[in-house]
Enzyme design. Sequence first.
Site, PDB file in Angstrom:
ATOM      1  N   ARG A 510      38.729  69.994  68.888  1.00 42.74           N
ATOM      2  CA  ARG A 510      38.768  70.455  67.489  1.00 42.74           C
ATOM      3  C   ARG A 510      37.406  70.998  67.071  1.00 42.74           C
ATOM      4  NH1 ARG A 510      41.148  66.295  63.395  1.00 42.74           N
ATOM      5  NH2 ARG A 510      39.778  64.805  64.433  1.00 42.74           N
ATOM      6  N   SER A 574      33.073  63.017  74.106  1.00 39.71           N
ATOM      7  CA  SER A 574      33.638  61.694  74.451  1.00 39.71           C
ATOM      8  C   SER A 574      33.552  61.371  75.920  1.00 39.71           C
ATOM      9  CB  SER A 574      35.085  61.649  73.967  1.00 39.71           C
ATOM     10  OG  SER A 574      35.130  62.093  72.636  1.00 39.71           O
ATOM     11  N   ASP A 627      32.739  59.665  70.781  1.00 40.41           N
ATOM     12  CA  ASP A 627      33.836  59.577  69.800  1.00 40.41           C
ATOM     13  C   ASP A 627      33.957  58.180  69.208  1.00 40.41           C
ATOM     14  OD1 ASP A 627      36.659  59.533  72.168  1.00 40.41           O
ATOM     15  OD2 ASP A 627      34.686  58.579  72.220  1.00 40.41           O
TER      16      ASP A 627
HETATM   17  C1  0WK Z   1      40.537  61.486  67.671  1.00 40.01           C
HETATM   18  C2  0WK Z   1      39.020  61.655  67.560  1.00 40.01           C
HETATM   19  C3  0WK Z   1      38.456  62.052  68.890  1.00 40.01           C
HETATM   20  C4  0WK Z   1      38.885  61.065  69.946  1.00 40.01           C
HETATM   21  C5  0WK Z   1      40.353  60.935  69.960  1.00 40.01           C
HETATM   22  C6  0WK Z   1      40.784  59.893  70.931  1.00 40.01           C
HETATM   23  O1  0WK Z   1      38.713  62.625  66.607  1.00 40.01           O
HETATM   24  O2  0WK Z   1      37.086  62.154  68.839  1.00 40.01           O
HETATM   25  O3  0WK Z   1      38.384  61.458  71.197  1.00 40.01           O
HETATM   26  O4  0WK Z   1      40.845  60.553  68.693  1.00 40.01           O
HETATM   27  O5  0WK Z   1      42.142  59.810  70.957  1.00 40.01           O
HETATM   28  P1  0WK Z   1      43.067  60.623  71.954  1.00 40.01           P
HETATM   29  O6  0WK Z   1      43.226  61.966  71.373  1.00 40.01           O
HETATM   30  O7  0WK Z   1      42.398  60.614  73.273  1.00 40.01           O
HETATM   31  O8  0WK Z   1      44.335  59.872  71.986  1.00 40.01           O
HETATM   32  C1  BGC Z   2      34.799  58.112  77.938  1.00 36.13           C
HETATM   33  C2  BGC Z   2      34.211  57.615  76.641  1.00 36.13           C
HETATM   34  C3  BGC Z   2      35.155  57.872  75.498  1.00 36.13           C
HETATM   35  C4  BGC Z   2      36.521  57.345  75.801  1.00 36.13           C
HETATM   36  C5  BGC Z   2      37.502  57.614  74.715  1.00 36.13           C
HETATM   37  C6  BGC Z   2      36.190  57.579  78.100  1.00 36.13           C
HETATM   38  O1  BGC Z   2      36.766  58.154  79.231  1.00 36.13           O
HETATM   39  O2  BGC Z   2      34.019  57.721  79.031  1.00 36.13           O
HETATM   40  O3  BGC Z   2      32.988  58.204  76.412  1.00 36.13           O
HETATM   41  O4  BGC Z   2      34.645  57.238  74.369  1.00 36.13           O
HETATM   42  O5  BGC Z   2      37.006  57.915  76.993  1.00 36.13           O
HETATM   43  O6  BGC Z   2      37.688  58.948  74.491  1.00 36.13           O
END
Ligand code: 0WK
Ligand code: BGC
Length: 886
Positions: A510, A574, A627
Amino acid sequence: MRLHDDQLRDISARFQAEMKKGLSAESNAAATLKMLPTHVCSTPDGSENGEFLAVDLGGSKFKVLQVKVRKEAGRVRRSVEMQEQTYPLPKELLIGRGVELFDHVSECLKDFLLQKKISLEKKHPLGFTFSFPCQQTALNQGLLLNWSKNYWARGLQGKDMVNTLRQAISRAGGMDVDVLALVNDTVGTMMTCGFDDQHCEVGLIIGTGTNACYMEELRHIDLVEGDEGRMCVNTEWGAFGDDGALDDYLTEFDRDIDAASINPGKQCLEKMVSGLYLGELVRLVVLKMTKLGLLFDGRVTDALRTKGKITTAHVAAMEQYKDGLKNTRDILLDLSLNPSPDDCIAVQHVCTVVSFRSSNLVAAGLAAILTRIRQNRKLKTLRITVGVDGTVYKTHPQYAKRLHKVVRRLVPDCHVRFVLSESGSSKGAAMVTAVAQRVTARRHQSLSSFRLSRDQLRSVKARMRAGLEAGLKSNSHSPVKMLPSYVFRTPDGTECGKYLALDLGGTNFRVLLVKIRSGLRRSVRLYNKLYPIPLEIMQGTGEELFDHIVHCISDFLDYVGMKKARLPLGFTFSFPCLWKMFLKKRFSWTKGFKATDCEGNDVVDMLREAIKRRNEFDVDIVAIVNDTVGTMMSCAYEDPQCEIGLIAGTGSNVCYMEELRNIEKNGLGEMQRMCINTEWGGLGEDGCLDDIITEYDNAVDRESINHGRQRFEKLTSGLYLGEVVRQVLLDLTRRGLLFKGRVTEALKTPGIFETKYLSQIESDRLALLQVRSILQHLGLDSTCDDSIIVKEVCGAVSRRAAQLCGAGMAAVVDKIRENRGLDQLNITVGVDGTLYKLHPHFSTVLQETVVALAPQCYVTYLLSEEGSGRGAALITAVARRDQVEM
Ligand code: 0WK
Ligand code: BGC
Ligand code: 0WK
Ligand code: BGC
């Protein structure tokens, strides 16, 4: 009441037509023959073995039994030992409250265990013969469709009878009984007889009620997926004629019986055939004839007018070959009648007519079933055995012989053997339970490695704690990297300004514009756009990836019309980044990223070079944040008590505010605390989790793009849970416990089982049918049982993930509590991630685990609504201000 063969063939043809209607999904609802799938897919195959309890409810006797099936050394045939106890069933219970009926059943079960000195501690598998129509989606589940015979207990229709019994057993307490299978008495009878005769593929009951089941081709049973093999279908033929199909054969006596019954309009055939009604039919005919002056000189007695005064046992007695007439006289005398010899002959004749019609109607139904089986198998002649039980068939003198004769006349191309079930349906129920137990046992065996005990979770908490401690040491090689974030405090509301934020590493990339207003009317407003990161970019070259990122920024700046503004930028990145202050950062990839020529490089440099390459706009890169840190800051803006950031999404990670005195690698003395990005995903890279890591986890790790790394993450995060499930399903299928042992290409395809499917499959709202449609969508043909197993596997994998995250979180909050020398810690965790947000049970299980493992910490969980972009902007605002002040 006399039915000759043409009429019987006509009835048989109508019956066959109704069977077809019942088997088809379209017409099943309207069909009187419900053709209920029983999920019994084979007759006994010799592998059944073990000790089982059985409850037999619905016939004339309510029984509790123990069935021992053993294969004795050196003996070909297995032996079956049974002990049983019949228990009274007070009439008021049959028409009272359903729970009371089942409490009575479980009390009798307990009494049986005590009486037979069967251990109350040992876990006993139980097969439940429940002789009423139940809609089953699996062996261990069955919704009661309606009562029949003389049962009408309240509050149970539409309920799952297996659960109802389980609840009654747990209310009774003091015994460990596992209800593994629910079978109809016809099915139990077929399996009982099938134990000795492999050809037994039809079960027939002519008792208090009447019914039949048989082995139908799976491809013909629309209500069940799959088209290979057979499944036993419970026809529930007692209801045949409920739609008027037998009206032209119904007599006024049948209509009287129906009108006076507790279920008028229902069970038409049953009321013409079965033991609960035959005696009454005879009484009504005799009453009518007496009123017409054809018997007893027309003198009707009160007894003769009284319902139920002539029972089916009386009818059987009156028809006895030798003493029939004498019995008739005695019975009529008991009714205060004064029968002449002719009267007795006439009444005996009435009995014969009534019972003859009963056996003829049963023959017509049976002929329909046998013809269908012969046609299903495209056989000229069918050799088959029918297992039979029921007091009418057993005790009524000529009944069995008449039935056999008429059947053989109606279906001469079927060689039918009738086998009487000597030991009732429970032996058969035990066979079905043995199959259920074997399937469950094999399945549980695979899933048992996912079940973590409280002690194991405590030990994971301790190992995480050790990892946290070790990671804080300088030059530590702890797999829990404990990376300083250089964020020393959470927002205080003085932050303000316009910031660009990037959010890379979650499900979506994003770009955000964040406007922060401070003071009384403080607020944060975001404008953002999602951009997909194609796999080939994620795993292409670093340059391509950063060019793609810059391309998105450019598109976004056009979109918000701010290309000229050199905005300060906060970058939520992240991935594990080792850094020197806010900017100088070396990183490594995790999750699905593996872009080349950049691991170990400086993220900021790479972004700056890409912006330069594009030469269209410029930004002031101020901060790179993880993140978890962004999420903590974003939530801390709402709740100052928020000092932990948790991501349970594609990846898994946590950050928290650590005391600077504990961070050996910081060099910045005067501050009190700093946010540490734990990178807990790495726990286990040193083998410290090997005792809980399963073969399925190792397979996922082997097939991952970062083999050997992020072991804790691979047990807990969205990118991998689906793959762990797929590995378990693959193994169960290879062992023939799933998908009929067919290992399809779909099942072998990595990544096919996305974690979102876990969330969908586990949501309680989803009926099994929908689980099956998800599997269908994945190209996996499944049966009901398969769907239940898949749901169970998903549950086991996601539950373990949530518990492990809970154990990790418990380690973090307890460390903070001890850091601050508190008996009790109140703290808030800012959370983000699709797994935590979308999975139906993950968050609850995680929270319950933290409460259990860190009882002195009161943890509030705050969902991050705006994502970590806001957090990144807040950190950028703080960093910018500190730069200005520095
Ligand atoms: C939304 C946050 C972002 C994070 C994500 C983790 O804005 O920084 O990495 O959540 O959740 P995912 O999309 O991996 O399920
Ligand atoms: C990364 C982290 C991150 C997490 C959640 C992991 O794979 O090493 O830096 O915070 O994923 O997105
Ligand atoms: C004995 C079986 C039982 C079945 C009964 C039917 O064990 O499951 O319900 O036969 O016959 P009834 O007792 O109703 O005459
Ligand atoms: C029930 C059947 C049962 C039969 C024989 C009928 O009333 O609906 O489920 O098999 O009686 O007991």
